[in-house]
Design a protein around this motif. Structure first.
Motif, PDB file in Angstrom:
ATOM      1  N   ASP A 167       0.869  -1.176   0.000  1.00  0.00           N
ATOM      2  CA  ASP A 167       0.000   0.000   0.000  1.00  0.00           C
ATOM      3  C   ASP A 167       0.909   1.230   0.000  1.00  0.00           C
ATOM      4  OD1 ASP A 167      -1.726   2.101   0.443  1.00  0.00           O
ATOM      5  OD2 ASP A 167      -2.509   1.332   2.348  1.00  0.00           O
ATOM      6  N   PRO A 168       0.998   1.938  -1.132  1.00  0.00           N
ATOM      7  CA  PRO A 168       1.907   3.085  -1.211  1.00  0.00           C
ATOM      8  C   PRO A 168       1.674   4.138  -0.120  1.00  0.00           C
ATOM      9  CG  PRO A 168       1.018   2.571  -3.371  1.00  0.00           C
ATOM     10  CD  PRO A 168       0.297   1.708  -2.387  1.00  0.00           C
ATOM     11  N   ARG A 196       8.236   6.977  -1.057  1.00  0.00           N
ATOM     12  CA  ARG A 196       6.915   6.646  -1.602  1.00  0.00           C
ATOM     13  C   ARG A 196       6.878   6.824  -3.119  1.00  0.00           C
ATOM     14  NH1 ARG A 196       1.866   9.554   0.920  1.00  0.00           N
ATOM     15  NH2 ARG A 196       2.601   8.342   2.696  1.00  0.00           N
ATOM     16  N   LYS A 197       7.389   7.944  -3.583  1.00  0.00           N
ATOM     17  CA  LYS A 197       7.375   8.244  -5.022  1.00  0.00           C
ATOM     18  C   LYS A 197       8.262   7.260  -5.789  1.00  0.00           C
ATOM     19  CE  LYS A 197       6.646  11.237  -8.476  1.00  0.00           C
ATOM     20  NZ  LYS A 197       5.415  11.190  -9.207  1.00  0.00           N
ATOM     21  N   ASP A 237       5.218   0.802 -10.821  1.00  0.00           N
ATOM     22  CA  ASP A 237       4.642   1.153 -12.123  1.00  0.00           C
ATOM     23  C   ASP A 237       5.484   0.583 -13.266  1.00  0.00           C
ATOM     24  OD1 ASP A 237       2.601   2.506 -10.857  1.00  0.00           O
ATOM     25  OD2 ASP A 237       3.424   4.497 -11.248  1.00  0.00           O
ATOM     26  N   GLN A 284       6.758   3.760  -5.807  1.00  0.00           N
ATOM     27  CA  GLN A 284       5.605   3.749  -6.706  1.00  0.00           C
ATOM     28  C   GLN A 284       6.068   3.681  -8.167  1.00  0.00           C
ATOM     29  OE1 GLN A 284       2.155   3.667  -5.771  1.00  0.00           O
ATOM     30  NE2 GLN A 284       2.195   2.955  -7.876  1.00  0.00           N
ATOM     31  N   GLU A 285       7.104   4.438  -8.508  1.00  0.00           N
ATOM     32  CA  GLU A 285       7.653   4.376  -9.867  1.00  0.00           C
ATOM     33  C   GLU A 285       8.214   2.982 -10.168  1.00  0.00           C
ATOM     34  OE1 GLU A 285      10.516   7.526  -9.832  1.00  0.00           O
ATOM     35  OE2 GLU A 285       9.012   9.053 -10.285  1.00  0.00           O
TER      36      GLU A 285
END
Length: 168
Positions: A23-24, A94-95, A102, A98-99
């Protein structure tokens, strides 16, 4: 360092979430370093084509022989990465994570160094953990973890293709 969950926890890493349950919103926003580990029962099965996105129109896939050469069966840590604050101060763990996720879902991004993770059939079973650090310490910490890993195993983790160097 032994590069086990126990030694990483003792060194300040937290999280330890399977990628498919990540969960980001539970990942800290600050800068730091992160590791991708394999569970104890994880056996590598390599995909012929990576699930990762392209970068500058380049296919991230490697041949099976190259993947087998990079695999370290005795190591549980598969990747050590960093997440700086960015020039605007709005990046961080977090960023970056997430990248990373993705990218594994086929979206183009600049997480090229970790591309081997996404050629593992069961990549979403892998575990990710992180350690927040002041932005000024991130580069040196990543370089130190890479150097410690090389001292322990004789080379970089599976998905790290370039050794980090501490920037002054």
């Amino acid at each position: 360092m032994l590069f086990t969950k126990k030694s990483l926890t003792a060194d300040g890493f937290t999280g330890f979430r399977p990628l498919d349950e990540l969960d980001p919103m539970r990942i800290p926003q600050g800068p730091g370093i992160f590791v991708v580990l394999r569970p104890a029962d994880f056996e590598p099965a390599f995909l012929s084509k990576s699930t990762a996105g392209t970068f500058k129109k380049k296919d991230p896939s490697l041949k099976r022989e190259a993947l087998e050469t990079e695999w370290l069966p005795e190591a549980s840590v598969l990747y050590v990465g960093k997440a700086g604050a960015g020039s605007q101060g709005n990046r961080g763990l977090r960023k970056k994570i997430q990248e990373f996720m993705d990218y594994g879902r086929g979206r183009p991004t600049v997480v090229w160094d970790a591309r081997l993770i996404w050629q593992l059939r069961d990549a979403l079973d892998l575990v990710i953990a992180w350690k927040e650090l002041p932005a000024s310490e991130v580069n040196a910490a990543e370089a130190a973890y890479h150097a410690d890993f090389i001292a322990t195993f004789g080379r970089l983790p599976f998905a790290n293709l370039v050794q980090a160097r501490a920037r002054k």
